[in-house]
Design a protein around this motif. Structure first.
Motif, mmCIF file in Angstrom:
data_model
loop_
_atom_site.group_PDB
_atom_site.id
_atom_site.type_symbol
_atom_site.label_atom_id
_atom_site.label_comp_id
_atom_site.label_asym_id
_atom_site.label_seq_id
_atom_site.Cartn_x
_atom_site.Cartn_y
_atom_site.Cartn_z
ATOM 1 N N SER A 180 0.746 -1.490 -0.015
ATOM 2 C CA SER A 180 -0.098 0.014 -0.005
ATOM 3 C C SER A 180 1.003 1.326 0.088
ATOM 4 N N MET A 181 1.966 1.184 0.720
ATOM 5 C CA MET A 181 2.836 2.125 0.824
ATOM 6 C C MET A 181 3.406 2.744 -0.671
ATOM 7 N N ALA A 182 4.047 1.576 -1.133
ATOM 8 C CA ALA A 182 4.540 1.488 -2.534
ATOM 9 C C ALA A 182 3.773 2.007 -3.349
ATOM 10 N N GLN A 183 2.162 1.860 -3.277
ATOM 11 C CA GLN A 183 1.170 2.107 -4.266
ATOM 12 C C GLN A 183 1.320 3.861 -4.177
ATOM 13 N N THR A 184 1.060 4.258 -2.791
ATOM 14 C CA THR A 184 0.930 5.849 -2.722
ATOM 15 C C THR A 184 2.437 6.332 -2.980
ATOM 16 N N ASP A 185 3.385 6.027 -2.506
ATOM 17 C CA ASP A 185 4.741 6.817 -2.981
ATOM 18 C C ASP A 185 4.988 6.758 -4.331
ATOM 19 N N THR A 186 4.838 5.505 -5.124
ATOM 20 C CA THR A 186 5.347 5.183 -6.371
ATOM 21 C C THR A 186 4.351 5.380 -7.413
#
Length: 211
Positions: A180-186
């Motif tokens: 989820s963090m990767a989706q938001t950040d990248t």
């Protein structure tokens, strides 16, 4: 309810509660309440809380290590002297194919949280249990690392291995949060397989760096 159903309900409840609250903070009463069984059932099937903790680990590790050994045998049959990255690849693929019939990623994530707790909470009996039951597969893994890098001391192997375990536990126990963090950040939707594909080279580099 059959005895097999009772055992499964106790193990499921214990696994969930241990992962949520920790070993020390989870009482047998909490487990029996969630499992909807009486304390006598836990004592009858497991004997003690320590043995229940061991059974929770065994339910994942026994089929996992059997599958891992078979997969390693298959690689050795094709490539007599597999390099260490081959071995890590087998480990990764075995983790990804899972040992639970359904929702194995969630099962793996929960188990990795439990493994992390085994390091952070004093569970000497668990370490003895794991050594007595899974030392052969563990030793085989270490053997491939030593074969690939005979210059590494036992001390270096110990620390590198446990640093690698720490990275793997953090990543796989928090896999959905990290995705989820990767989706938001990248802006990229990264699959579990893609996460593992990035984790394995990282672990290999950490384990195989020159002394």
């Amino acid at each position: 309810m059959s005895q097999a159903d009772t055992v499964t309900r106790i193990l499921d409840s214990a696994e969930q509660l241990f992962a949520e609250k920790g070993f020390a903070e989870t009482s047998l009463r909490m487990i029996t309440t969630r499992a909807k069984v009486n304390l006598a059932a836990v004592n009858y099937h497991f004997g003690s809380k320590k043995e229940l903790i061991q059974a929770v680990f065994a339910r994942f590790l026994t089929p996992f290590t059997l599958k891992l050994s078979k997969e390693l045998d298959a690689v050795v049959a094709i490539k007599r002297d597999p390099d260490f990255r081959d071995v890590l690849g087998v480990l990764a693929s075995t983790m990804l194919t899972g040992v639970a019939p359904n929702d194995h990623y969630n099962k793996l994530s929960v188990f990795m949280r439990l493994l992390g707790l085994a390091y952070t909470q004093a569970q000497g009996h668990l370490r003895r249990f794991l050594y007595e039951n899974y030392a052969e597969v563990y030793g085989r893994f270490i053997g491939y690392l030593k074969l690939a890098h005979p210059d590494l001391s036992s001390e270096a192997i110990f620390w590198r291995l446990h640093f690698a375990i720490g990275a793997a536990v953090f990543t796989m126990s928090s896999i959905e949060v990290l995705r989820s963090m990767a989706q938001t950040d990248t802006g990229i939707d990264t699959s579990v397989e893609q996460v593992m594909a990035q984790l394995i080279p990282f672990l290999a580099a950490a384990l195989e760096q020159e002394a």
